[in-house]
Design an enzyme around this catalytic site. Structure first.
Site, PDB file in Angstrom:
ATOM      1  CD  GLU A 216      -2.257   1.165   2.856  1.00 31.89           C
ATOM      2  OE1 GLU A 216      -1.781   0.522   3.660  1.00 31.89           O
ATOM      3  OE2 GLU A 216      -3.278   1.843   3.128  1.00 31.89           O
TER       4      GLU A 216
ATOM      5  CG  ASN B 172      -5.149   3.946   0.287  1.00 30.00           C
ATOM      6  OD1 ASN B 172      -4.247   3.346  -0.512  1.00 30.00           O
ATOM      7  ND2 ASN B 172      -4.712   3.808   1.468  1.00 30.00           N
TER       8      ASN B 172
ATOM      9  CE  LYS C 220      -7.209   1.018   3.689  1.00 28.60           C
ATOM     10  NZ  LYS C 220      -5.977   1.699   4.353  1.00 28.60           N
TER      11      LYS C 220
ATOM     12  CD  GLU D 180      -5.378   4.741   6.017  1.00 28.68           C
ATOM     13  OE1 GLU D 180      -4.680   3.651   6.716  1.00 28.68           O
ATOM     14  OE2 GLU D 180      -5.764   4.189   4.904  1.00 28.68           O
TER      15      GLU D 180
ATOM     16  CB  CYS E 288      -4.089  -1.510   4.574  1.00 25.49           C
ATOM     17  SG  CYS E 288      -3.184  -1.695   6.166  1.00 25.49           S
TER      18      CYS E 288
ATOM     19  CG  ASN F  89       1.823   1.492   4.462  1.00 26.51           C
ATOM     20  OD1 ASN F  89       2.626   2.555   4.291  1.00 26.51           O
ATOM     21  ND2 ASN F  89       1.799   0.593   3.475  1.00 26.51           N
TER      22      ASN F  89
HETATM   23  N1  ING Z   1      -3.530   0.563   8.360  1.00 28.52           N
HETATM   24  C1  ING Z   1      -4.038  -0.240   9.533  1.00 28.52           C
HETATM   25  C2  ING Z   1      -4.517  -1.829   9.199  1.00 28.52           C
HETATM   26  O1  ING Z   1      -5.647  -2.119   9.262  1.00 28.52           O
HETATM   27  C3  ING Z   1      -4.506  -0.011  11.749  1.00 28.52           C
HETATM   28  C4  ING Z   1      -5.043   0.352  10.520  1.00 28.52           C
HETATM   29  C5  ING Z   1      -3.495   0.862  12.396  1.00 28.52           C
HETATM   30  C6  ING Z   1      -4.749  -1.256  12.368  1.00 28.52           C
HETATM   31  C7  ING Z   1      -2.766   0.437  13.329  1.00 28.52           C
HETATM   32  C8  ING Z   1      -4.016  -1.368  13.383  1.00 28.52           C
HETATM   33  C9  ING Z   1      -2.859  -0.628  13.924  1.00 28.52           C
HETATM   34  O2  ING Z   1      -3.944  -2.405   9.136  1.00 28.52           O
HETATM   35  C10 ING Z   1      -3.996   0.689   7.143  1.00 28.52           C
HETATM   36  N2  ING Z   1      -3.438   1.497   6.508  1.00 28.52           N
HETATM   37  O3  ING Z   1      -5.195   0.410   7.102  1.00 28.52           O
END
Ligand code: ING
Length: 310
Positions: free
Chosen positions: A47, A110, A127, A146, A172, A197
């Site tokens: 991502e 995204n 996304k 986001e 993600c 990420n």
């Molecule tokens: N990132 C995360 C994910 O779902 C997140 C959101 C952040 C989850 C921190 C857990 C901890 O993996 C993205 N970019 O969706």
């Protein structure tokens, strides 16, 4: 004659704020060439693979973030990657931020684009599940804004005929929602490509921090098994602008077994042979959806957003 795809999951280490796109594209090309040398048909990048994870900062004037977005694909920065992929005859899937200014309207997505061996774009996924928050939350050690920087896709999940199979995409946070996999399972997907990420620290509930690797594998393995599909989850990990992020890139079989995984938190190619006919061993038996699913009683799945007491 099996339909075996050799997939290269191209994990990235950190992209720092000061790393320009040219330096990042050079890293992508190094991984692409390594994949070609390994006989890969297809390379999956993470991502937001062209820039640092910029939603970790909040800017009041969102136009100050415009430079993190691409306005076209390919473009001057990514054309070398498309050209090299075509020269090598290897396809790829690339995650990036897209600023779509079309006819006076402006949308921020995204996205992930799936690119065929000839360098043509097969499809671009936006996304669906946007995590994090909409407004500045200064008490957080870092932002995950986001929902400020990206709109949720109105299009849902697609599956494309490419590379001799049926290829799906998600990004993600999408991987944490079972609906994502099922929507593609109901389109007979055979390989799902998912970049991520994921910061190790989750501010709303730090008890989840030590479970990030477990949860990453849990959702990818269950999604693969329950829909009889391969799932590839590809990380941009390591310490990026002071934020440590998960690096557990995985290639998961329709059985739910992990076929290959990364062992570093840097740029690393993870290669696995995916025999797409393996999907049928689950989709034509245990998970024969036409025979066993009961949508007539799954009424809440699309009629409700969240729990409600009848
Ligand atoms: N990132 C995360 C994910 O779902 C997140 C959101 C952040 C989850 C921190 C857990 C901890 O993996 C993205 N970019 O969706």
């Amino acid at each position: 004659m099996t339909r075996t795809l050799r997939v290269g999951a191209a994990q990235l280490g950190p992209i720092q704020r000061s790393d320009d796109r040219a330096s990042v594209v050079s890293r992508l090309i190094v991984l692409l060439r390594e994949a070609a040398d390994a006989g890969c048909d297809l390379v999956a990048y993470p991502e937001l693979a062209l820039t640092t994870f910029f939603p970790r900062w909040f800017v009041d004037d969102i136009t100050e973030a415009d430079h993190w977005y691409e306005t076209a694909m390919p473009n001057e920065h990514t054309q070398p990657l498309f050209d090299e992929a075509r020269r090598l005859g290897v396809g790829f899937c690339l995650g990036y931020a897209l600023l779509d200014r079309d006819g006076g309207t402006e949308n921020r997505w995204n996205v992930q684009s799936l690119v065929d061996r000839d360098g043509s774009i097969v499809g671009t996924f936006r996304k669906v599940h946007i995590p994090g928050h909409e407004a500045h939350e200064p008490d957080r050690p870092f932002q995950h804004a986001e929902r400020y920087y990206f709109e949720p896709s109105p299009l849902g999940f697609g599956v494309w005929e490419a590379f001799g199979g049926r290829i799906g995409m998600m990004i993600c946070n999408d991987r944490r929602w079972p609906e994502s996999y099922r929507e593609m399972g109901l389109q007979d997907v055979e390989l799902i490509l998912c970049g991520y990420n994921t910061p190790l620290h989750y501010a709303p509930d730090p008890s989840q921090d030590v479970l990030q690797g477990f949860h990453n594998a849990l959702v990818a393995q269950s999604g693969a098994y329950q829909n009889g599909t391969f799932v590839v989850v590809v990380a941009k990990g390591g310490v990026e602008e002071g934020v440590d992020s998960l690096s557990d890139t995985l290639v998961v079989a329709p059985s739910g077994e992990i076929l290959a995984r990364s062992s570093t938190s840097g740029d690393e190619l993870v290669v696995a042979d995916c025999d797409l006919d393996w999907c049928r061993q689950y989709r034509d038996t245990l998970f024969d959806m036409h025979r066993y699913r009961r949508p007539e009683v799954y009424t809440r799945l699309t009629s409700q957003r969240g729990p409600q007491l009848d």
